[in-house]
Design a protein around this motif. Structure first.
Motif, PDB file in Angstrom:
ATOM      1  N   GLN A 171      41.693  44.264  48.118  1.00  0.00           N
ATOM      2  CA  GLN A 171      42.323  45.420  47.472  1.00  0.00           C
ATOM      3  C   GLN A 171      41.214  46.260  46.847  1.00  0.00           C
ATOM      4  O   GLN A 171      40.363  45.740  46.116  1.00  0.00           O
ATOM      5  N   THR A 193      41.436  41.999  35.295  1.00  0.00           N
ATOM      6  CA  THR A 193      40.308  41.222  34.781  1.00  0.00           C
ATOM      7  C   THR A 193      39.500  42.055  33.784  1.00  0.00           C
ATOM      8  O   THR A 193      39.186  43.220  34.054  1.00  0.00           O
ATOM      9  N   ARG A 207      34.479  47.737  33.283  1.00  0.00           N
ATOM     10  CA  ARG A 207      35.723  48.358  32.795  1.00  0.00           C
ATOM     11  C   ARG A 207      35.686  48.584  31.290  1.00  0.00           C
ATOM     12  O   ARG A 207      36.272  49.550  30.788  1.00  0.00           O
ATOM     13  N   GLU A 216      53.140  40.549  39.187  1.00  0.00           N
ATOM     14  CA  GLU A 216      54.044  41.701  39.158  1.00  0.00           C
ATOM     15  C   GLU A 216      54.404  42.026  40.584  1.00  0.00           C
ATOM     16  O   GLU A 216      53.520  42.190  41.429  1.00  0.00           O
ATOM     17  N   TRP A 272      47.783  50.675  41.791  1.00  0.00           N
ATOM     18  CA  TRP A 272      46.549  50.173  41.153  1.00  0.00           C
ATOM     19  C   TRP A 272      45.601  51.291  40.713  1.00  0.00           C
ATOM     20  O   TRP A 272      45.269  51.395  39.530  1.00  0.00           O
ATOM     21  N   SER A 301      48.468  44.398  34.826  1.00  0.00           N
ATOM     22  CA  SER A 301      48.406  44.227  36.278  1.00  0.00           C
ATOM     23  C   SER A 301      47.445  43.121  36.685  1.00  0.00           C
ATOM     24  O   SER A 301      46.700  43.282  37.625  1.00  0.00           O
ATOM     25  N   ALA A 302      47.490  41.994  35.968  1.00  0.00           N
ATOM     26  CA  ALA A 302      46.530  40.917  36.248  1.00  0.00           C
ATOM     27  C   ALA A 302      45.116  41.490  36.213  1.00  0.00           C
ATOM     28  O   ALA A 302      44.272  41.165  37.055  1.00  0.00           O
ATOM     29  N   TYR A 321      51.571  42.205  43.510  1.00  0.00           N
ATOM     30  CA  TYR A 321      50.652  41.121  43.182  1.00  0.00           C
ATOM     31  C   TYR A 321      51.422  39.924  42.641  1.00  0.00           C
ATOM     32  O   TYR A 321      51.229  39.475  41.506  1.00  0.00           O
ATOM     33  N   THR A 360      39.031  46.092  43.047  1.00  0.00           N
ATOM     34  CA  THR A 360      39.306  44.835  42.339  1.00  0.00           C
ATOM     35  C   THR A 360      38.023  44.020  42.199  1.00  0.00           C
ATOM     36  O   THR A 360      37.007  44.303  42.845  1.00  0.00           O
ATOM     37  N   THR A 361      38.118  42.969  41.411  1.00  0.00           N
ATOM     38  CA  THR A 361      36.984  42.046  41.283  1.00  0.00           C
ATOM     39  C   THR A 361      36.783  41.292  42.599  1.00  0.00           C
ATOM     40  O   THR A 361      35.688  40.796  42.849  1.00  0.00           O
ATOM     41  N   ASP A 371      50.810  47.706  39.054  1.00  0.00           N
ATOM     42  CA  ASP A 371      50.806  47.751  40.521  1.00  0.00           C
ATOM     43  C   ASP A 371      51.599  46.539  40.979  1.00  0.00           C
ATOM     44  O   ASP A 371      51.066  45.431  41.064  1.00  0.00           O
ATOM     45  N   ASP A 423      42.811  36.996  43.761  1.00  0.00           N
ATOM     46  CA  ASP A 423      42.976  36.026  42.668  1.00  0.00           C
ATOM     47  C   ASP A 423      43.687  34.745  43.135  1.00  0.00           C
ATOM     48  O   ASP A 423      44.663  34.798  43.891  1.00  0.00           O
TER      49      ASP A 423
HETATM   50  N1  ARG Z   1      42.194  40.488  38.780  1.00  0.00           N
HETATM   51  C1  ARG Z   1      41.732  41.400  39.762  1.00  0.00           C
HETATM   52  C2  ARG Z   1      41.072  42.588  39.114  1.00  0.00           C
HETATM   53  O1  ARG Z   1      41.268  42.859  37.978  1.00  0.00           O
HETATM   54  C3  ARG Z   1      42.823  41.874  40.695  1.00  0.00           C
HETATM   55  C4  ARG Z   1      44.016  42.484  40.037  1.00  0.00           C
HETATM   56  C5  ARG Z   1      44.945  43.184  40.992  1.00  0.00           C
HETATM   57  N2  ARG Z   1      46.193  43.405  40.366  1.00  0.00           N
HETATM   58  C6  ARG Z   1      47.238  43.989  40.958  1.00  0.00           C
HETATM   59  N3  ARG Z   1      48.352  44.055  40.320  1.00  0.00           N
HETATM   60  N4  ARG Z   1      47.116  44.494  42.143  1.00  0.00           N
HETATM   61  O2  ARG Z   1      40.374  43.303  39.742  1.00  0.00           O
END
Ligand code: ARG
Length: 270
Positions: free
Chosen positions: A148, A104, A109, A51, A84, A101-102, A47, A151-152, A44, A192
């Protein structure tokens, strides 16, 4: 009769020989040294700095990281910006090989997906206007907060406001959540730390600031996401350990974040 026996034996043996030959050529055709397999990586790209899109291209720390790790593991990668929520659907349905995608790593999950060994330390932070009266996470109670979806950041805000709070506004990507804050539709965004800190730095005209709260927000670790049982995990875990150990990771980290990474804390997580 004897002649028939000899002939059929010869026939069976030549058949076996042909089959064996086919078998050999097939195995050698699929070894990594011959032609590297191209893996489909889904992301996604909204972010930054992990990315994002720059002149029509998907770039970021995560993208440089996956290229380095895939090279080490002996694969090519093709990164597709699918968004996402679709990213999770694709990994689960095995239409893509790796989610990048960063993301967590968390217990919820882990029930549905496999994750690589951790490659980045993160935590949630609060993004607010400079003149906001919000000082910490507790102050978010009673405020409208944008996140978002899925997300966490959403989890963290739900823990404060309650799961079905109508003060929680969920968006398809984090940039839309920030736009909501800027237009006055929300009092804060939770996302984040690296992402909101970079946003503040790159957009001084927006007059935003970031609030940390280590009592409300825990340490999080990013991982590459695979379908459950994916055989890629072993290859990529090995490759991640390699790039953490050989200086490649530290070099990329410094390029993107201008500081040295805490490699020890990543390796302690195993
Ligand atoms: N680290 C957070 C999660 O895993 C947010 C990641 C959102 N990443 C993105 N590319 N939009 O929930």
């Amino acid at each position: 009769m004897k002649m028939f026996k000899i002939l059929s034996t010869v026939f069976v043996f030549s058949l076996l020989f042909i089959l064996a030959a086919c078998g050999t050529s097939q195995t050698s055709g699929s070894t990594k040294s011959d032609a590297k397999k191209t893996l489909r990586v889904v992301t996604d790209a909204a972010y930054a700095p992990f990315e994002y899109q720059d002149k029509g291209e998907v770039v970021g720390f995560d993208i440089d990281f996956i290229k380095a790790v895939a090279k080490e593991a002996g694969y090519n990668v093709k990164v597709d910006n699918v968004g996402w929520d679709p990213l999770f659907v694709e990994i689960k349905g095995k239409t893509a090989d790796i989610g990048l995608s960063a993301i967590t790593i968390n217990d919820e999950r882990k029930q549905t997906y496999d994750f690589s060994t951790p490659y980045f330390l993160s935590k949630n932070e609060i993004l607010v206007p400079k003149n906001s009266d919000i000082k910490n996470a507790q102050d978010l109670k009673g405020k409208t907060v944008a996140v978002q979806n899925g997300t966490t950041g959403q989890d963290a805000v739900e823990a404060l406001l309650g799961k079905n709070s109508d003060k929680l506004k969920k968006f398809e990507n984090n940039n839309l959540a920030i736009m909501e804050l800027k237009s006055g539709g929300a009092n804060a965004v939770v996302a984040d730390n690296t992402v909101v800190e970079q946003y503040v730095k790159n957009n001084p005209q927006d007059n935003l600031k970031v609030i940390e709260d280590d009592t409300a927000f825990n340490k999080e670790f990013y991982g590459l996401m695979f379908a459950k049982g994916s055989t890629l995990k072993a290859d990529f875990d090995k490759a991640i350990t390699k790039v953490l150990d050989n200086g490649t990771y530290a070099k990329l980290y410094k390029q993107w974040f201008k500081v040295d990474p805490d490699i020890k804390i990543l390796k302690e997580q195993k």
